[in-house]
Motif scaffolding. Structure first.
Motif, PDB file in Angstrom:
ATOM      1  N   ARG A  17      38.692  44.742  46.223  1.00  0.00           N
ATOM      2  CA  ARG A  17      37.972  44.137  47.343  1.00  0.00           C
ATOM      3  C   ARG A  17      37.027  43.051  46.839  1.00  0.00           C
ATOM      4  O   ARG A  17      36.879  41.998  47.478  1.00  0.00           O
ATOM      5  N   LEU A  18      36.408  43.283  45.689  1.00  0.00           N
ATOM      6  CA  LEU A  18      35.522  42.276  45.111  1.00  0.00           C
ATOM      7  C   LEU A  18      36.284  40.984  44.839  1.00  0.00           C
ATOM      8  O   LEU A  18      35.759  39.884  45.036  1.00  0.00           O
ATOM      9  N   ALA A  19      37.541  41.109  44.366  1.00  0.00           N
ATOM     10  CA  ALA A  19      38.339  39.929  44.040  1.00  0.00           C
ATOM     11  C   ALA A  19      38.566  39.046  45.262  1.00  0.00           C
ATOM     12  O   ALA A  19      38.718  37.827  45.130  1.00  0.00           O
ATOM     13  N   THR A  20      38.586  39.635  46.447  1.00  0.00           N
ATOM     14  CA  THR A  20      38.791  38.829  47.656  1.00  0.00           C
ATOM     15  C   THR A  20      37.583  37.950  47.968  1.00  0.00           C
ATOM     16  O   THR A  20      37.693  37.014  48.758  1.00  0.00           O
ATOM     17  N   PHE A  21      36.432  38.243  47.368  1.00  0.00           N
ATOM     18  CA  PHE A  21      35.239  37.418  47.578  1.00  0.00           C
ATOM     19  C   PHE A  21      35.165  36.272  46.579  1.00  0.00           C
ATOM     20  O   PHE A  21      34.273  35.441  46.681  1.00  0.00           O
ATOM     21  N   ALA A  22      36.090  36.241  45.610  1.00  0.00           N
ATOM     22  CA  ALA A  22      36.085  35.168  44.613  1.00  0.00           C
ATOM     23  C   ALA A  22      36.784  33.934  45.157  1.00  0.00           C
ATOM     24  O   ALA A  22      37.695  34.027  45.987  1.00  0.00           O
ATOM     25  N   SER A  23      36.381  32.771  44.668  1.00  0.00           N
ATOM     26  CA  SER A  23      36.959  31.500  45.120  1.00  0.00           C
ATOM     27  C   SER A  23      37.875  30.874  44.087  1.00  0.00           C
ATOM     28  O   SER A  23      38.604  29.941  44.405  1.00  0.00           O
ATOM     29  N   THR A  24      37.807  31.344  42.839  1.00  0.00           N
ATOM     30  CA  THR A  24      38.596  30.740  41.771  1.00  0.00           C
ATOM     31  C   THR A  24      39.581  31.750  41.199  1.00  0.00           C
ATOM     32  O   THR A  24      39.398  32.959  41.322  1.00  0.00           O
ATOM     33  N   ASP A  25      40.601  31.214  40.530  1.00  0.00           N
ATOM     34  CA  ASP A  25      41.598  32.093  39.896  1.00  0.00           C
ATOM     35  C   ASP A  25      40.946  33.006  38.870  1.00  0.00           C
ATOM     36  O   ASP A  25      41.149  34.217  38.868  1.00  0.00           O
ATOM     37  N   TYR A  26      40.166  32.400  37.985  1.00  0.00           N
ATOM     38  CA  TYR A  26      39.580  33.195  36.911  1.00  0.00           C
ATOM     39  C   TYR A  26      38.480  34.120  37.435  1.00  0.00           C
ATOM     40  O   TYR A  26      38.291  35.225  36.924  1.00  0.00           O
ATOM     41  N   GLY A  27      37.761  33.699  38.469  1.00  0.00           N
ATOM     42  CA  GLY A  27      36.757  34.574  39.072  1.00  0.00           C
ATOM     43  C   GLY A  27      37.381  35.831  39.636  1.00  0.00           C
ATOM     44  O   GLY A  27      36.846  36.941  39.482  1.00  0.00           O
ATOM     45  N   ALA A  28      38.553  35.691  40.281  1.00  0.00           N
ATOM     46  CA  ALA A  28      39.257  36.863  40.816  1.00  0.00           C
ATOM     47  C   ALA A  28      39.737  37.762  39.677  1.00  0.00           C
ATOM     48  O   ALA A  28      39.688  39.001  39.783  1.00  0.00           O
ATOM     49  N   THR A  29      40.174  37.149  38.578  1.00  0.00           N
ATOM     50  CA  THR A  29      40.599  37.941  37.418  1.00  0.00           C
ATOM     51  C   THR A  29      39.433  38.733  36.851  1.00  0.00           C
ATOM     52  O   THR A  29      39.548  39.929  36.551  1.00  0.00           O
ATOM     53  N   LEU A  30      38.285  38.076  36.695  1.00  0.00           N
ATOM     54  CA  LEU A  30      37.095  38.775  36.193  1.00  0.00           C
ATOM     55  C   LEU A  30      36.684  39.905  37.124  1.00  0.00           C
ATOM     56  O   LEU A  30      36.242  40.965  36.672  1.00  0.00           O
ATOM     57  N   ALA A  31      36.829  39.693  38.434  1.00  0.00           N
ATOM     58  CA  ALA A  31      36.464  40.740  39.391  1.00  0.00           C
ATOM     59  C   ALA A  31      37.351  41.966  39.220  1.00  0.00           C
ATOM     60  O   ALA A  31      36.866  43.104  39.224  1.00  0.00           O
ATOM     61  N   ARG A  32      38.645  41.754  39.066  1.00  0.00           N
ATOM     62  CA  ARG A  32      39.563  42.886  38.904  1.00  0.00           C
ATOM     63  C   ARG A  32      39.348  43.601  37.572  1.00  0.00           C
ATOM     64  O   ARG A  32      39.637  44.791  37.452  1.00  0.00           O
TER      65      ARG A  32
END
Length: 769
Positions: A17-32
């Motif tokens: 769910r945190l990854a859905t709040f990310a705006s960038t590819d790498y930000g979503a990766t870091l969230a997961r």
């Protein structure tokens, strides 16, 4: 952190769910990939970033990061000499533009530090890519080089000539009859005509292909072969030029590969911080105080619907063991997971959904939740749990959080209860906090008797036989198994038989606990009602205070404006008075000047009225005093003046001069300027001082007798205060009634020594003393 514990507590669903709040590819990766940290300094830094993110999001000041791509692989390939595609180059340019703009607009120092290392020189790389690559990244621009522009123009023009020539050949009579189809086709990148195989000789040219049936041949007429050859050469030259340009841009990217790595990683860290702030906002997360004590107020499970999830309160302080008991489906396991997730979210840098929270930084979160039965390993549920418990005992430290669902269940109740007590006693000494759920009465008794342990009961409504999903600390819960069985439709005789098999002591204990639960719920309800009433009273008090301040401020401003206006009028009247007095004195040396007397009297009256208005305005505001019985008051808007006899609520009873009584709202009264009784401090006090600009003449011609008397009294009072020794009152001759009233008033005034008629008997001169 133990991966099995994180899965049991459903942390993977949270980071998804945190990854859905990310705006960038790498930000979503870091969230997961986000995992809780056991280092207090890291946890504190994560929360510093999250707090900064919450602030900029609340202020709508968060930078836009959408468009930043993970271009590290492309950069690495360029370093190895690889040729980057136009779309990859375009992604690099966009990423650079967005990242540098984010750095420019970001004002929060904590978040700005994350992108401080972005290389501004990357802007030049983005400029070069923009100049030579199409906006959509589909191709190299014609304007990328003069040669490419020339070659592409040649291709466009040459292609048009080829099509025109083919069309001309196809229209010729002999060829037209030989065509299988009238449209132009293409084979091997060269335009051709579809010719019937039987008429091949009628269309001289090169055969490039044939249909699957062999009935149609695709022929390039000799008339366009040379044109097509020149086009093919131009196309090959254009491809070479494109590759050269892409090679130059790829080399430029390679020279900035390290800076591009920094860009992706730093903006990814910023994106992760903003995602944590956004998710914390979304579920109403509370800042966590890092403390040795455990305290959760209004904590909610983050995966449950916020509108229906029942919050729990846990103020455990330094307690080392919590035993949660109560009915099945009563929320014991949810409470266990809520505690565990609050700790994990805290250490991951997220604000847990709660109203307030204080938590330690645990080095491990160890959990045994759910069915661990394994058919492949030939383990029963009990055996699987025991294996997990052995592992937990070997791992737990003085900083660990241990969560155990139905401790030592699934075996003989007597032995299981004994084992549960022994395990919990060991863990209470070994771990920082151990939370268990149970139905074992003996384990509840152990918690009641232990100094470092506490019971917690999940609520149950005896009227509806429904669980309340709340936890009450300090008392054990009851399972309500027989009541639930009866509610679910089990035969009443079976339930009654089961009840007879329970020892009377155990039944009585359950009844007492149920009664205590009801009493506690009623007490909480009363307390909540009182708190609500108190809150409403305080809110009303604050509202009234604001209203009072507003009224006082408004009255003060009105008074200041009135004083300023009156002072202006007074200054004008005094100036006019001085001029007329000087003119009159000059006239008296020669003869009487009635018109000047009249003007002087009028100016004197204007000055007197202005002075009286200024004196009234300069006194205390009615709002600043508190009215009480015995105070002289007045209500000018309704013509009421008198003394307050009594006050009831918001009304006052006022006695007038003639003894009449009237009830009037306090809000409409103000202190009267009349003197208060001798034994009370006057509500309104008027202080005067001598003035040097008081007139020595008053014109009362045309005034009623009583009003003339009042003005004569005021003239004498003001003249005496001003130190004048003589005043002159102009009353005219007329019938003599006004003259008589003026002289009568002068004769009565204690400050008048004597008075006498002026030369023409139209005025009276009074000597003060």
């Amino acid at each position: 952190m133990d991966a099995a514990a994180l899965a049991a507590l459903e942390l993977p669903a949270i980071v998804d769910r945190l990854a859905t709040f990310a705006s960038t590819d790498y930000g979503a990766t870091l969230a997961r990939e986000l995992a809780p940290s056991a280092d207090p300094a890291t946890v504190a830094h994560r929360h510093e970033l999250t707090s900064a993110a919450v602030t900029v999001l609340a202020e709508a000041a968060a930078p836009e990061l959408a468009g930043i791509r993970d271009v590290r692989n492309a950069a690495e390939r360029s370093v190895r000499g690889g040729l980057l595609r136009p779309d990859e180059l375009r992604a690099i340019a966009v990423s650079v533009r967005v990242a540098l703009e984010a750095k420019r607009v970001l004002r929060d120092p904590v978040l700005a530090a994350l992108v401080e290392s972005l290389d501004p020189a990357l802007g030049g790389l983005a400029d070069e890519i923009d100049r030579r690559i199409e906006e959509d990244g589909s191709d190299v621009r014609d304007s990328a080089s003069s040669l490419l522009r020339k070659l592409r123009n040649e291709l466009r023009n040459g292609g048009a000539r080829v099509r025109d020539e083919l069309a001309r050949v196809a229209r010729s009579g002999e060829v037209r009859d030989a065509l299988q189809e009238s449209f132009l086709a293409e084979r091997g990148g060269r335009p051709v005509l579809a010719v019937r195989a039987s008429a091949r000789s009628k269309v001289p040219g090169v055969v490039h292909d044939a249909s699957s049936t062999g009935q149609t041949l695709f022929v390039e007429p000799f008339a366009v072969v040379e044109l097509n050859n020149r086009l093919a050469e131009a196309a090959a030259d254009a491809r070479e030029e494109v590759e050269r340009i892409l090679g130059e841009l790829s080399a430029a990217v390679a020279s900035r590969a390290e800076a591009l790595h920094v860009l992706v990683e730093s903006t990814g860290a910023l994106d992760l911080a903003l995602a944590r702030g956004g998710l914390s906002q979304a579920w109403g997360g509370a800042p966590v105080e890092i403390s040795d004590h455990v305290r959760l107020v209004g904590a909610r499970h983050p995966l449950l619907d916020a509108a229906t999830a029942v919050p729990i309160d846990l103020d455990l302080g330094a307690v080392r063991a919590l035993v949660i008991s109560g009915p099945n489906t009563g929320g014991k396991t949810v409470a266990l997971k809520t505690i565990g997730l609050a700790a994990l979210l805290h250490q991951a840098g997220l604000r847990p959904p709660a109203d307030a929270a204080s938590l330690p930084v645990f080095d491990q979160v160890l959990a045994d939740i759910g069915d661990r039965q394994s058919i492949e390993m030939s383990l029963s549920t009990f055996s699987a749990h025991l294996r997990t418990l052995v592992s937990i005992l070997g791992s737990a430290s003085g900083r660990s959080l241990v969560l155990l669902d139905e401790l030592a269940a699934g075996t003989d109740p007597e032995e299981g209860s004994a084992l549960a007590q022994a395990l919990l006693g060991r863990l209470a000494r070994q771990a920082r906090l151990t939370v268990v759920t149970t139905h074992y009465a003996e384990l509840k008794e152990w918690a009641s008797a232990s100094d470092d342990a506490v019971n917690g009961a999940t609520g149950f409504d005896p009227e509806t036989d429904e669980p309340l999903y709340r936890i009450a600390l300090g008392r054990p819960g009851t399972s309500h198994a027989l009541r639930i069985a009866e509610r679910l439709g089990l035969d009443r005789e079976v339930v009654a038989d089961a009840r007879t098999r329970v020892t009377p002591e155990r039944l009585r204990t359950a009844e007492l606990l149920a009664e205590a639960e009801v009493a506690e719920r009623e007490a909480v309800s009363v307390r909540n009602e009182l708190e609500e009433a108190l809150g409403a009273a305080r809110a009303r008090e604050t509202e009234l205070a604001h209203e009072r301040d507003a009224v006082q401020a408004s009255a003060g401003r009105a008074r200041e404006a009135a004083v300023a206006e009156t002072e202006r009028e007074l200054a004008e009247a005094r100036g006019e008075l001085r001029a007329l007095r000087d003119e009159l004195r000059r006239a008296r040396r020669h003869k009487r000047e009635p018109e000047q007397d009249r003007l002087l009297g009028s100016a004197t009256e204007r000055a007197t009225r202005a002075e009286r208005a200024l004196r009234d305005l300069s006194g205390p505001l009615p709002l600043t005093g508190v009215l009480a019985a015995g105070d002289p008051v007045e209500a000018p808007d309704v013509g009421v003046r008198g003394t307050i006899a009594s006050i009831r609520g918001d009304d006052a009873e006022v006695i007038g001069a003639s003894g009449q009584r009237v009830r009037i709202p306090l809000a409409r009264l103000r202190p009267s300027r009349e003197r208060a009784p001798e034994d009370r401090t006057p509500v309104v006090q008027v202080r005067t001082s001598a003035r040097s600009d008081v007139s020595d003449q008053l014109d009362v011609r045309g005034l009623p007798g009583q009003e003339a008397r009042e003005q004569v009294r005021r003239l004498v009072d003001d003249a005496a205060l001003a130190g004048l020794h003589e005043v002159r009152v102009v009353h005219g001759r007329g019938t003599g009634a006004l003259r008589k009233a003026v002289r009568d008033e002068l004769g009565r005034h204690p400050l008048v020594g004597r008075h006498e008629s002026d030369a023409d008997d139209g005025a009276t001169v009074a000597t003060l003393g």
